[in-house]
Enzyme design. Structure first.
Site, PDB file in Angstrom:
ATOM      1  N   GLU A 148       0.834  -1.215   0.000  1.00 25.46           N
ATOM      2  CA  GLU A 148       0.000   0.000   0.000  1.00 25.46           C
ATOM      3  C   GLU A 148       0.866   1.261   0.000  1.00 25.46           C
ATOM      4  O   GLU A 148       2.069   1.206   0.275  1.00 25.46           O
ATOM      5  CB  GLU A 148      -0.903  -0.013   1.230  1.00 25.46           C
ATOM      6  CG  GLU A 148      -0.130  -0.172   2.535  1.00 25.46           C
ATOM      7  CD  GLU A 148      -0.676   0.677   3.647  1.00 25.46           C
ATOM      8  OE1 GLU A 148      -1.142   1.800   3.391  1.00 25.46           O
ATOM      9  OE2 GLU A 148      -0.596   0.233   4.795  1.00 25.46           O
ATOM     10  N   LYS A 181      -3.612  -1.468  14.508  1.00 20.73           N
ATOM     11  CA  LYS A 181      -2.888  -0.389  15.183  1.00 20.73           C
ATOM     12  C   LYS A 181      -3.353  -0.271  16.641  1.00 20.73           C
ATOM     13  O   LYS A 181      -4.535  -0.378  16.935  1.00 20.73           O
ATOM     14  CB  LYS A 181      -3.087   0.920  14.424  1.00 20.73           C
ATOM     15  CG  LYS A 181      -2.202   0.978  13.181  1.00 20.73           C
ATOM     16  CD  LYS A 181      -2.332   2.282  12.442  1.00 20.73           C
ATOM     17  CE  LYS A 181      -3.493   2.254  11.512  1.00 20.73           C
ATOM     18  NZ  LYS A 181      -3.227   1.656  10.212  1.00 20.73           N
TER      19      LYS A 181
END
Ligand code: PSU
Ligand code: MN
Length: 309
Positions: free
Chosen positions: A29, A164
């Protein structure tokens, strides 16, 4: 590729050739490069990830949008162009890509954006740092990353060091369950904690090696249309200390609240505040884990290519 006009998707020759043969390609990405990491570490990390995919036995395809075209396999030059702050490349989730193409824009793709493109061109593996997920203030904000819904709609295996740690990890795992996305630890039954090797949540499934990951994914694909998450923990020797992590997290959440950010700004602001508070230590950990994830994705993609024949 059926959803795109041919002229809007450019696949570089090496990636196109590999997709015709073994299909051992790994998508990478660009949001982590453009919005997730500070310059100049961002471009170094992008290059290191590509090299790590190759070492793992696969071909990297870093994905982004330039001048209204999806590029599958950005050159080093194109990546530099995209990351140039003066280009103001947008953060593109899956829903934004069609609009970026129609308006001849530039953009960096999130995990959601990247896997929706990857699955349409026949790429089945991607690597990132930490997946997006359910935010801690979800009850007020309704903020849940489209990474989760994209994973529920695309048969792509994503290697990540968990989600995350700025997120509500338990809620994110529950959503992955609801969405039918399997979560397995690579050589661990503990869900990784992004900047830390363990998040405190355990997993039902542990993969012993790359071949087992490949067989599990291909078997899953025969029976289900959803993606697959492989949790690859950072080496405990390199993790951020719990104490520093927790202080940085409080500071980051506080800062995001003070600034009143919402939507796609939230994650970049939290990561930037982590970097500032830890004087770059979080960036170093992020770098190590994402490069390790790219290497593992390269090995798993090669194992999938072997099993598929
Ligand atoms: N992993 C990282 N750093 C990042 C990201 C992942 O280590 O910056 C990016 C990915 O592109 C992911 C995005 O899809 O953060 C999540 O953003 P949001 O929470 O707005 O969905
Ligand atoms: Mn969000």
């Amino acid at each position: 590729m059926t959803n795109f006009r041919n002229s809007s998707v450019v696949i570089n020759d090496e990636v196109a050739n590999t997709l015709e043969k073994g299909r051992n390609v790994v998508a990478l990405e660009t949001t982590i490069v453009v919005q997730g990491l500070p310059s100049p570490v961002n471009l170094e990390v992008a290059e290191e990830c590509e090299a790590a995919v190759r070492e793992g036995g696969s071909v990297p395809a870093t994905i982004g949008v330039l001048d209204g075209r999806v590029i599958v396999g950005l050159s080093a030059e194109q990546l530099r162009t995209l990351a140039d702050p003066d280009r103001h490349a947008a953060k593109l989730s899956a829903r934004d890509i069609g609009l970026a193409l129609a308006t001849h824009g530039d953009g960096a793709t999130t995990v959601a954006g990247t896997i929706s493109i990857a699955s349409r061109v026949g790429i089945q593996v991607m690597a990132t740092g930490g997946l997006g997920g359910v935010h801690r203030d979800v009850r007020d904000s309704f903020d849940e990353s489209a990474d989760l819904t994209a994973l529920s709609r695309n048969q792509v295996l994503v290697v990540a060091s968990g989600v995350k740690s700025i997120l509500d990890i338990g809620a994110t795992l529950e959503r992955l369950d609801t969405l039918g996305v399997p979560v397995a630890g690579f050589r661990t039954d503990k869900f990784p904690g992004f900047y830390q090797s363990e998040s405190g949540f355990s997993l039902d499934w542990k993969l012993a090696n790359e071949t087992e990951a490949a067989v599990a994914f291909l078997s899953h694909c025969e029976l289900s249309a959803t993606g697959f998450l492989v949790g690859n923990p950072i080496d405990p020797k390199s993790e951020l200390s719990v104490e520093l992590h927790d202080r940085a997290l409080s500071s980051a959440l506080e800062r995001a609240k003070d600034l009143g950010v919402s939507g796609k700004e939230v994650t970049p602001v939290l990561l930037a505040e982590f970097a500032r508070y830890t004087a770059g230590a979080s960036v170093e950990v992020n770098r190590q884990l994402v490069v390790a994830n790219a290497a593992l994705a390269g090995r798993i993609s090669a194992a999938i290519a072997k099993e598929r024949v």
